[in-house]
Design an enzyme around this catalytic site. Structure first.
Site, PDB file in Angstrom:
ATOM      1  N   ARG A   1    -133.246 -33.201  -2.234  1.00 41.94           N
ATOM      2  CA  ARG A   1    -132.439 -32.630  -3.332  1.00 41.94           C
ATOM      3  C   ARG A   1    -131.127 -32.085  -2.772  1.00 41.94           C
ATOM      4  NH1 ARG A   1    -134.204 -27.035  -3.423  1.00 41.94           N
ATOM      5  NH2 ARG A   1    -135.879 -26.807  -1.900  1.00 41.94           N
TER       6      ARG A   1
ATOM      7  N   SER B   1    -122.147 -23.821   8.008  1.00 44.48           N
ATOM      8  CA  SER B   1    -121.700 -23.133   6.785  1.00 44.48           C
ATOM      9  C   SER B   1    -120.490 -22.284   7.143  1.00 44.48           C
ATOM     10  CB  SER B   1    -122.813 -22.220   6.269  1.00 44.48           C
ATOM     11  OG  SER B   1    -122.282 -21.307   5.321  1.00 44.48           O
TER      12      SER B   1
ATOM     13  N   GLY C   1    -134.277 -33.234   5.095  1.00 41.00           N
ATOM     14  CA  GLY C   1    -134.197 -32.468   3.844  1.00 41.00           C
ATOM     15  C   GLY C   1    -133.433 -33.236   2.782  1.00 41.00           C
TER      16      GLY C   1
ATOM     17  N   ASN D   1    -129.534 -31.863   7.890  1.00 34.48           N
ATOM     18  CA  ASN D   1    -129.169 -31.199   6.636  1.00 34.48           C
ATOM     19  C   ASN D   1    -130.175 -30.123   6.203  1.00 34.48           C
ATOM     20  OD1 ASN D   1    -127.971 -31.152   3.721  1.00 34.48           O
ATOM     21  ND2 ASN D   1    -130.138 -31.668   3.470  1.00 34.48           N
TER      22      ASN D   1
ATOM     23  N   ALA E   1    -126.331 -16.240  11.460  1.00 38.38           N
ATOM     24  CA  ALA E   1    -126.638 -16.438  12.892  1.00 38.38           C
ATOM     25  C   ALA E   1    -127.106 -17.874  13.133  1.00 38.38           C
ATOM     26  CB  ALA E   1    -127.711 -15.450  13.342  1.00 38.38           C
TER      27      ALA E   1
ATOM     28  N   LYS F   1    -126.357 -20.537  11.389  1.00 34.87           N
ATOM     29  CA  LYS F   1    -125.256 -21.497  11.188  1.00 34.87           C
ATOM     30  C   LYS F   1    -124.195 -21.365  12.280  1.00 34.87           C
ATOM     31  CE  LYS F   1    -126.953 -23.559   7.589  1.00 34.87           C
ATOM     32  NZ  LYS F   1    -127.400 -24.944   7.689  1.00 34.87           N
TER      33      LYS F   1
ATOM     34  N   ASP G   1    -141.833 -31.308   8.674  1.00 32.19           N
ATOM     35  CA  ASP G   1    -141.202 -29.994   8.616  1.00 32.19           C
ATOM     36  C   ASP G   1    -140.355 -29.863   9.885  1.00 32.19           C
ATOM     37  OD1 ASP G   1    -140.634 -27.299   9.012  1.00 32.19           O
ATOM     38  OD2 ASP G   1    -142.525 -26.612   8.149  1.00 32.19           O
ATOM     39  N   VAL G   2    -139.033 -29.783   9.725  1.00 29.65           N
ATOM     40  CA  VAL G   2    -138.159 -29.829  10.908  1.00 29.65           C
ATOM     41  C   VAL G   2    -138.337 -28.631  11.831  1.00 29.65           C
ATOM     42  CG1 VAL G   2    -136.391 -31.267   9.779  1.00 29.65           C
ATOM     43  CG2 VAL G   2    -136.151 -28.758   9.760  1.00 29.65           C
TER      44      VAL G   2
ATOM     45  N   TYR H   1    -129.137 -16.111   8.223  1.00 30.09           N
ATOM     46  CA  TYR H   1    -128.526 -17.404   7.885  1.00 30.09           C
ATOM     47  C   TYR H   1    -127.224 -17.607   8.671  1.00 30.09           C
ATOM     48  CZ  TYR H   1    -126.757 -21.161   4.833  1.00 30.09           C
ATOM     49  OH  TYR H   1    -126.274 -22.350   4.342  1.00 30.09           O
TER      50      TYR H   1
HETATM   51  N1  LIG Z   1    -125.301 -25.078  -1.139  1.00 31.99           N
HETATM   52  C1  LIG Z   1    -124.369 -24.460  -0.429  1.00 31.99           C
HETATM   53  O1  LIG Z   1    -123.505 -23.754  -0.983  1.00 31.99           O
HETATM   54  C2  LIG Z   1    -124.334 -24.608   1.072  1.00 31.99           C
HETATM   55  C3  LIG Z   1    -123.275 -23.982   1.750  1.00 31.99           C
HETATM   56  C4  LIG Z   1    -123.196 -24.102   3.134  1.00 31.99           C
HETATM   57  C5  LIG Z   1    -124.143 -24.815   3.813  1.00 31.99           C
HETATM   58  N2  LIG Z   1    -125.180 -25.411   3.143  1.00 31.99           N
HETATM   59  C6  LIG Z   1    -126.166 -26.122   3.948  1.00 31.99           C
HETATM   60  O2  LIG Z   1    -126.321 -27.447   3.472  1.00 31.99           O
HETATM   61  C7  LIG Z   1    -127.666 -27.876   3.675  1.00 31.99           C
HETATM   62  C8  LIG Z   1    -128.267 -28.351   2.354  1.00 31.99           C
HETATM   63  O3  LIG Z   1    -128.224 -27.275   1.434  1.00 31.99           O
HETATM   64  P1  LIG Z   1    -128.566 -27.425  -0.122  1.00 31.99           P
HETATM   65  O4  LIG Z   1    -127.689 -26.490  -0.836  1.00 31.99           O
HETATM   66  O5  LIG Z   1    -128.610 -28.846  -0.491  1.00 31.99           O
HETATM   67  O6  LIG Z   1    -130.038 -26.806  -0.132  1.00 31.99           O
HETATM   68  P2  LIG Z   1    -131.270 -27.063  -1.130  1.00 31.99           P
HETATM   69  O7  LIG Z   1    -130.784 -27.587  -2.432  1.00 31.99           O
HETATM   70  O8  LIG Z   1    -132.046 -25.794  -1.087  1.00 31.99           O
HETATM   71  O9  LIG Z   1    -132.086 -28.239  -0.387  1.00 31.99           O
HETATM   72  C9  LIG Z   1    -132.574 -28.006   0.906  1.00 31.99           C
HETATM   73  C10 LIG Z   1    -133.317 -29.250   1.380  1.00 31.99           C
HETATM   74  O10 LIG Z   1    -133.817 -28.969   2.715  1.00 31.99           O
HETATM   75  C11 LIG Z   1    -135.215 -29.228   2.731  1.00 31.99           C
HETATM   76  N3  LIG Z   1    -135.899 -28.394   3.718  1.00 31.99           N
HETATM   77  C12 LIG Z   1    -135.903 -27.048   3.802  1.00 31.99           C
HETATM   78  N4  LIG Z   1    -136.646 -26.652   4.848  1.00 31.99           N
HETATM   79  C13 LIG Z   1    -137.128 -27.787   5.430  1.00 31.99           C
HETATM   80  C14 LIG Z   1    -137.947 -28.031   6.551  1.00 31.99           C
HETATM   81  N5  LIG Z   1    -138.462 -27.039   7.284  1.00 31.99           N
HETATM   82  N6  LIG Z   1    -138.227 -29.315   6.884  1.00 31.99           N
HETATM   83  C15 LIG Z   1    -137.733 -30.351   6.151  1.00 31.99           C
HETATM   84  N7  LIG Z   1    -136.949 -30.161   5.070  1.00 31.99           N
HETATM   85  C16 LIG Z   1    -136.652 -28.896   4.717  1.00 31.99           C
HETATM   86  C17 LIG Z   1    -135.680 -28.931   1.321  1.00 31.99           C
HETATM   87  O11 LIG Z   1    -136.929 -29.520   1.100  1.00 31.99           O
HETATM   88  P3  LIG Z   1    -138.036 -28.881   0.085  1.00 31.99           P
HETATM   89  O12 LIG Z   1    -137.778 -29.525  -1.238  1.00 31.99           O
HETATM   90  O13 LIG Z   1    -139.313 -29.244   0.726  1.00 31.99           O
HETATM   91  O14 LIG Z   1    -137.811 -27.407   0.065  1.00 31.99           O
HETATM   92  C18 LIG Z   1    -134.544 -29.560   0.521  1.00 31.99           C
HETATM   93  O15 LIG Z   1    -134.714 -30.961   0.464  1.00 31.99           O
HETATM   94  C19 LIG Z   1    -128.402 -26.689   4.275  1.00 31.99           C
HETATM   95  O16 LIG Z   1    -128.431 -26.795   5.681  1.00 31.99           O
HETATM   96  C20 LIG Z   1    -127.549 -25.519   3.863  1.00 31.99           C
HETATM   97  O17 LIG Z   1    -127.699 -24.412   4.713  1.00 31.99           O
HETATM   98  C21 LIG Z   1    -125.299 -25.316   1.773  1.00 31.99           C
END
Ligand SMILES: NC(=O)c1ccc[n+]([C@@H]2O[C@H](COP(=O)([O-])OP(=O)(O)OC[C@H]3O[C@@H](n4cnc5c(N)ncnc54)[C@H](OP(=O)(O)O)[C@@H]3O)[C@@H](O)[C@H]2O)c1
Length: 245
Positions: free
Chosen positions: A13, A140, A10, A88, A155, A157, A61-62, A153
């Site tokens: 972005r 998270s 992922g 990620n 569960a 994490k 797709d993971v 979510y």
């Molecule tokens: N942002 C926060 O506040 C926060 C807090 C705690 C934890 N996290 C964790 O940090 C990680 C990154 O979050 P983020 O905020 O950067 O999210 P994001 O901006 O929504 O980006 C998510 C990334 O994961 C990819 N993705 C989603 N489902 C996928 C799949 N089935 N196979 C391959 N790629 C997939 C997306 O690709 P597409 O472009 O194809 O959708 C995107 O590149 C996640 O695990 C999230 O749960 C984030």
């Protein structure tokens, strides 16, 4: 010295993109997994390559095990090894349980938790063979505290935390270190969708009174991938401005 190779799932972005850039800054060749390709992706590849490292884009797709087998096979064909795996990729499908559809529960578990298993299951045999490796899982803080509206979510994490600790115990003797990062509230597309009211109430719970940046999370990943952290395994490291203590 031979360059290290990092696979970031992922990575298109948000946090994943910054992790890829930060590791590239530190001389890692990057395997960037994507699910949706666009022009931005080619620009990111160019930006990574401008740091004099390789960037190998690999679709998958993971949540699908066969895709993960392909991701890892193509990566090994290209680099012959994977030193660092960053799980990620993640999604949210928030809602109170009375309204949550079963598909929303299932898709979050199969991306965030099963996806982490799928990629790791395919990478670990190579790390065992090379007798070294780092696995860094994005959990998270809500996997620790719970959060109303996020049963699926939280569960997933919390599951990632149990997965991390169990795997750390299994593979420590093979010189593979496994840790989880638990971000709080980080500025990405995932949090941009929240209403101003929700954002304000979250900010009130953060002693540092601001959201974190993807870059700050990426710096922690860099540390966990580096030799400076070689006595750390099975840990969950919060990066949350003091939200959870
Ligand atoms: N942002 C926060 O506040 C926060 C807090 C705690 C934890 N996290 C964790 O940090 C990680 C990154 O979050 P983020 O905020 O950067 O999210 P994001 O901006 O929504 O980006 C998510 C990334 O994961 C990819 N993705 C989603 N489902 C996928 C799949 N089935 N196979 C391959 N790629 C997939 C997306 O690709 P597409 O472009 O194809 O959708 C995107 O590149 C996640 O695990 C999230 O749960 C984030």
């Amino acid at each position: 010295m031979e360059r290290k190779v990092a696979l970031v799932t992922g990575g298109t972005r948000g946090i994943g993109k910054e992790i890829a850039l930060e590791l590239a800054n530190n001389n890692y060749d990057i395997i960037l997994n994507y699910r949706n390709a666009n022009d931005e992706l080619q620009n990111l590849k160019k930006e990574i390559e401008s740091k004099d490292v390789k960037c190998f884009l690999v679709y998958g797709d993971v949540s699908k095990f066969e895709d993960c087998e392909n991701i890892v096979k193509q990566s090994i064909d290209e680099f012959s090894k994977i030193d660092v795996l960053v799980n990620n990729a993640g999604i949210t499908r928030d809602g109170l349980i009375m309204r949550m559809k079963k598909e929303d529960f299932d898709s979050v578990i199969s991306t965030n938790l099963t996806g982490t298993f799928n990629v790791t299951r395919c990478v670990i045999p190579y790390m065992i063979k090379q007798k070294s490796g780092r696995v860094i899982n994005l959990s998270s803080v809500v996997g620790i505290t719970g959060n109303a509206g996020q049963t699926n979510y939280a569960a997933s994490k919390a599951g990632v935390i149990g997965f991390t600790k169990s795997l750390a115990k299994e593979v420590a003797s093979r010189n593979i270190l496994v840790n989880a990062i638990a971000p709080g509230f980080i500025e990405t597309d995932m949090t941009n969708v929240l209403s101003d009211n929700v954002k304000e109430s979250i900010l009130n719970q953060i002693p540092l009174k601001r959201m974190g940046s993807p870059r700050e999370v990426a710096k922690l990943v860099k540390f966990l991938a580096s030799d400076d952290s070689k006595y750390i395994t099975g840990q969950v490291i919060n990066i949350d401005g003091g939200m959870v203590m």
